[in-house]
Design an enzyme around this catalytic site. Structure first.
Site, PDB file in Angstrom:
ATOM      1  N   GLU A 130       0.843  -1.206   0.000  1.00 28.05           N
ATOM      2  CA  GLU A 130       0.000   0.000   0.000  1.00 28.05           C
ATOM      3  C   GLU A 130       0.882   1.262   0.000  1.00 28.05           C
ATOM      4  O   GLU A 130       0.568   2.278   0.614  1.00 28.05           O
ATOM      5  CB  GLU A 130      -0.936  -0.040   1.220  1.00 28.05           C
ATOM      6  CG  GLU A 130      -2.165   0.852   1.167  1.00 28.05           C
ATOM      7  CD  GLU A 130      -3.036   0.667  -0.059  1.00 28.05           C
ATOM      8  OE1 GLU A 130      -3.331  -0.486  -0.408  1.00 28.05           O
ATOM      9  OE2 GLU A 130      -3.402   1.686  -0.669  1.00 28.05           O
TER      10      GLU A 130
HETATM   11  C1  FAD Z   1       3.000  -9.775   0.543  1.00 31.18           C
HETATM   12  C2  FAD Z   1       2.737  -8.693  -0.436  1.00 31.18           C
HETATM   13  C3  FAD Z   1       1.423  -8.382  -0.774  1.00 31.18           C
HETATM   14  C4  FAD Z   1       1.177  -7.390  -1.730  1.00 31.18           C
HETATM   15  N1  FAD Z   1      -0.118  -7.164  -2.141  1.00 31.18           N
HETATM   16  C5  FAD Z   1      -0.343  -6.380  -3.241  1.00 31.18           C
HETATM   17  C6  FAD Z   1      -1.628  -6.300  -3.853  1.00 31.18           C
HETATM   18  O1  FAD Z   1      -2.593  -6.881  -3.365  1.00 31.18           O
HETATM   19  N2  FAD Z   1      -1.762  -5.577  -4.983  1.00 31.18           N
HETATM   20  C7  FAD Z   1      -0.716  -4.921  -5.569  1.00 31.18           C
HETATM   21  O2  FAD Z   1      -0.888  -4.299  -6.596  1.00 31.18           O
HETATM   22  N3  FAD Z   1       0.515  -4.955  -5.003  1.00 31.18           N
HETATM   23  C8  FAD Z   1       0.737  -5.668  -3.864  1.00 31.18           C
HETATM   24  N4  FAD Z   1       1.982  -5.747  -3.310  1.00 31.18           N
HETATM   25  C9  FAD Z   1       3.066  -4.961  -3.906  1.00 31.18           C
HETATM   26  C10 FAD Z   1       3.507  -3.798  -3.042  1.00 31.18           C
HETATM   27  O3  FAD Z   1       2.514  -2.828  -2.974  1.00 31.18           O
HETATM   28  C11 FAD Z   1       4.846  -3.291  -3.612  1.00 31.18           C
HETATM   29  O4  FAD Z   1       5.818  -4.289  -3.316  1.00 31.18           O
HETATM   30  C12 FAD Z   1       5.245  -1.958  -3.056  1.00 31.18           C
HETATM   31  O5  FAD Z   1       4.369  -0.953  -3.501  1.00 31.18           O
HETATM   32  C13 FAD Z   1       6.679  -1.562  -3.454  1.00 31.18           C
HETATM   33  O6  FAD Z   1       6.912  -1.783  -4.808  1.00 31.18           O
HETATM   34  P1  FAD Z   1       8.214  -2.618  -5.254  1.00 31.18           P
HETATM   35  O7  FAD Z   1       8.229  -3.863  -4.452  1.00 31.18           O
HETATM   36  O8  FAD Z   1       8.247  -2.738  -6.712  1.00 31.18           O
HETATM   37  O9  FAD Z   1       9.418  -1.730  -4.758  1.00 31.18           O
HETATM   38  P2  FAD Z   1      10.174  -0.483  -5.570  1.00 31.18           P
HETATM   39  O10 FAD Z   1       9.095   0.358  -6.138  1.00 31.18           O
HETATM   40  O11 FAD Z   1      11.118  -1.126  -6.498  1.00 31.18           O
HETATM   41  O12 FAD Z   1      10.870   0.209  -4.397  1.00 31.18           O
HETATM   42  C14 FAD Z   1      12.058  -0.299  -3.779  1.00 31.18           C
HETATM   43  C15 FAD Z   1      12.476   0.656  -2.671  1.00 31.18           C
HETATM   44  O13 FAD Z   1      12.788   1.925  -3.254  1.00 31.18           O
HETATM   45  C16 FAD Z   1      12.041   2.946  -2.618  1.00 31.18           C
HETATM   46  N5  FAD Z   1      11.689   3.953  -3.625  1.00 31.18           N
HETATM   47  C17 FAD Z   1      11.139   3.754  -4.835  1.00 31.18           C
HETATM   48  N6  FAD Z   1      10.958   4.933  -5.467  1.00 31.18           N
HETATM   49  C18 FAD Z   1      11.399   5.886  -4.633  1.00 31.18           C
HETATM   50  C19 FAD Z   1      11.466   7.310  -4.694  1.00 31.18           C
HETATM   51  N7  FAD Z   1      11.015   7.992  -5.756  1.00 31.18           N
HETATM   52  N8  FAD Z   1      11.973   7.987  -3.626  1.00 31.18           N
HETATM   53  C20 FAD Z   1      12.417   7.311  -2.552  1.00 31.18           C
HETATM   54  N9  FAD Z   1      12.374   5.970  -2.436  1.00 31.18           N
HETATM   55  C21 FAD Z   1      11.867   5.272  -3.459  1.00 31.18           C
HETATM   56  C22 FAD Z   1      10.840   2.262  -2.004  1.00 31.18           C
HETATM   57  O14 FAD Z   1      10.366   2.957  -0.851  1.00 31.18           O
HETATM   58  C23 FAD Z   1      11.398   0.896  -1.639  1.00 31.18           C
HETATM   59  O15 FAD Z   1      11.975   0.940  -0.353  1.00 31.18           O
HETATM   60  C24 FAD Z   1       2.254  -6.681  -2.316  1.00 31.18           C
HETATM   61  C25 FAD Z   1       3.561  -6.971  -1.925  1.00 31.18           C
HETATM   62  C26 FAD Z   1       3.810  -7.970  -1.025  1.00 31.18           C
HETATM   63  C27 FAD Z   1       5.244  -8.293  -0.686  1.00 31.18           C
END
Ligand code: FAD
Length: 593
Positions: A435
């Protein structure tokens, strides 16, 4: 097996002594008298303790299994889901036009808390459905609402939210899932979504996926994203289930916690989708439900800490190690229980003062959502929009920290799975990530919310705190010293940090963004400090009014004094960090890490 009982007395205290729910001029709030809310919370607590809590370890150890393309949930989940449905728990605040009970969101939030504490992974199936319900309710056409909402209200059909793809999480503008328009007005959805919570399972007849995708030829980036309904089974005109749609589960993810919830890779192969709202306005549709969804995740943070805390207290009273340094408390026993030791007390007080403050903060947030939606109060809307990243980010960070603190009370036994303490920490951990990861919440707060409408909402926040202090100061010197003076100091720190961003962020945005995480935590502390001052007042008034349960109210005051004295001063440290700007944070070249 870990214990859990719903803290109904404290929930009632927040709803009635602090928020004075039934006195509020908000449609539906006149129903929320003490007897009514007590009856609802009693029943939700019973379901949580008797049915959901015993399944928490089962869900953790069995997990979900993908068999012949269908996800099987852990033993007992299906029956428990039926009980939740039959009890009407999924429909509390849903629209009566679509089979809901029309109660305020505050009631829904309070009733949900025991479910989340008892079994977070299980409760996510209905939590995600509620999110999808809200998106369709706000943005769907009347026909879409008639087709999907009555079944989603009862959770006969559940819902999911599909945003994330392998190469795009935070930056949704990179999305590749395609939605190709068809002659009959539908869209053909193709692409892969990952990490989809409750993506598939065996507890509902149908699953209504809400999917973000791009219509070819639309604007680039985030502005080209649209929202679609993609049902697992297509729905015939008479409402019966038709053929299977082109959506399938690629696999279930192995993960750190919430094993009872199926986190799925979802493959969309020319699946039939129906546009929700306007084309290319998908992100707006997502954002309108974000306050609620993020408040729900903030609740997950403190609800896990609550369950872990209850177990830590029981263990601290039971485990005999060492002696009270001021003299043995139980000389007849081999040793004293560890609750005599000041460091265990410190740990338990940190947990207790956080959880109770967080509960008040979350219920206050739910109240503001009701005020904003049911009375069109723009000030309430502005305030909850400002505080939403704080509720999500601060409460989930601290919730995890407190679940780990509770584990620490158990010493080595906390690390051994048999005691169940590791599950609280493992389950709480995800709330910091999904989220919108917490770093992104901090970015949203500092980069967007502070400046919203020329800083109007943050100024209103400071004015609210100032007025509260002014209205209540000078009547009781001890209360001023214990509650109002620390709140004033912390609020001043927060204002100083805001000024620092204004003066230095324009020159170099990194000066603001390298302090955004500290700012989010500072803001969280000020909000909890404010809630503790309000709770302190309510407790003091109850005692002055001759309340019979003096132990409850005196405990409340003592816990509040602890938060104000031992937690709130953290704002000074956060301010000091913020004022150093970006120089030390950005000093290294990427190659030097
Ligand atoms: C168990 C689980 C359940 C989930 N359920 C859902 C679901 O139901 N539906 C759905 O759509 N998604 C879901 N997700 C996905 C989740 O919302 C994402 O993993 C999350 O939004 C982060 O995206 P990412 O993993 O691609 O990380 P990235 O976007 O690759 O980010 C990696 C890191 O970089 C940081 N970062 C990225 N951009 C910036 C910036 N501009 N400035 C500073 N820091 C930054 C982030 O804070 C993070 O720490 C789920 C994930 C998990 C693990």
């Amino acid at each position: 097996m870990p214990i859990y009982h719903a803290p109904t007395k404290d929930m009632q205290f927040v709803m009635h002594d602090v928020l004075k729910a039934s006195e509020q001029d908000i449609p539906g709030y006149d129903e929320l008298d003490r007897d009514f809310t007590a009856a609802v919370l009693e029943e939700s607590g019973k379901l949580a303790t008797e049915v959901l809590a015993p399944l928490n370890t089962v869900g953790d150890t069995e997990g979900c299994v993908l068999e012949n393309g269908v996800v099987r949930t852990p033993t007992g989940f299906k029956e428990a889901f039926d009980q939740m449905r039959d009890g009407g728990w999924t429909a509390l605040d849903c629209d009566p036009d679509y089979g809901g009970q029309g109660l305020p969101y505050l009631m829904h939030t309070a009733a949900q808390e025991p479910f989340v504490s008892a079994n977070m992974a299980f409760n996510m199936y209905q939590g995600l459905t509620h999110g999808a319900y809200t998106a369709i309710h706000i943005h769907g056409s009347e026909q879409q609402k008639q087709t999907y909402l009555p079944k989603m209200t009862t959770c006969e059909w559940t819902g999911t939210m599909n945003l994330t793809e392998p190469h795009c999480g935070t930056d949704l503008g990179l999305m590749r899932t395609k939605a190709v328009p068809q002659d009959d007005g539908t869209y053909q959805i193709s692409g892969q979504k990952i990490f989809i919570s409750a993506g598939d399972h065996d507890m509902a007849e149908n699953i209504i996926h809400l999917v973000l995708a791009k219509i070819p030829g639309g604007p680039d980036g985030i502005k080209g994203v649209s929202l679609f309904i993609v049902p697992k089974f297509l729905v015939n005109e008479d409402g019966s289930l038709g053929e299977r749609n082109g959506v399938s589960v690629g696999k279930i993810e192995e993960k750190m916690g919430i094993h009872g919830n199926s986190t799925c890779v979802m493959n969309y192969d020319e699946a039939t989708g129906y546009l929700v709202g306007e084309a290319h306005k998908g992100m707006r549709a997502m954002f309108t439900m974000m306050n609620e969804a993020r408040l729900g995740v903030g609740l997950q943070g403190y609800a896990q800490a609550e369950a872990a805390y209850q177990n830590a207290v029981a263990y601290a009273n039971d485990r005999l190690q060492g002696r009270d340094v001021t003299g043995a408390k139980y000389p007849e026993k081999a040793a004293d229980p560890i609750i005599v030791h000041p460091d265990i007390r410190r740990n338990l007080m940190d947990q207790k003062s956080f959880v109770e403050g967080a509960r008040a903060f979350t219920y206050w947030g739910a109240y503001l959502i009701d005020r904003a939606h049911k009375t069109d109060d723009a000030a309430a809307e502005g305030l909850i929009s400002l505080m939403t990243p704080v509720i999500k980010g601060f409460l989930t960070d601290k919730g995890f920290e407190m679940a780990v603190n509770a584990q620490q009370v158990y010493g080595g036994h906390g690390y051994i799975e048999e005691w169940g303490m590791s599950q609280f920490a493992r389950d709480a951990r995800i709330a910091m990530i999904y989220e919108g990861a917490n770093g992104i919440q901090a970015l949203d707060l500092v980069g967007r919310k502070l400046a919203q409408e020329g800083g109007k909402h943050v100024m209103a926040f400071f004015e609210m705190i100032k007025t509260f202090i002014k209205d209540n100061a000078g009547q009781d010197a001890a209360f001023d010293k214990d509650f109002l003076d620390p709140l004033k100091a912390a609020s001043k720190d927060l204002q100083t940090a805001g000024m620092y961003f204004m003066q230095n962020g324009m020159k170099n945005p990194n000066n603001a963004l390298s302090g955004s995480y500290d700012f989010m935590h500072m803001f969280g502390h000020v909000c909890l400090g404010y809630m503790w001052a309000r709770m302190g007042l309510a407790a003091r008034d109850a005692l002055a009014g001759g309340a019979s349960d003096t132990r409850f109210y005196e405990t409340k005051l003592a816990t509040g004094r602890y938060y104000m004295a031992r937690q709130l001063p953290a704002t000074a440290m956060h301010l000091a960090r913020i004022q150093t700007g970006a120089d030390t944070v950005m000093a290294l070249d990427a190659a030097n890490f």
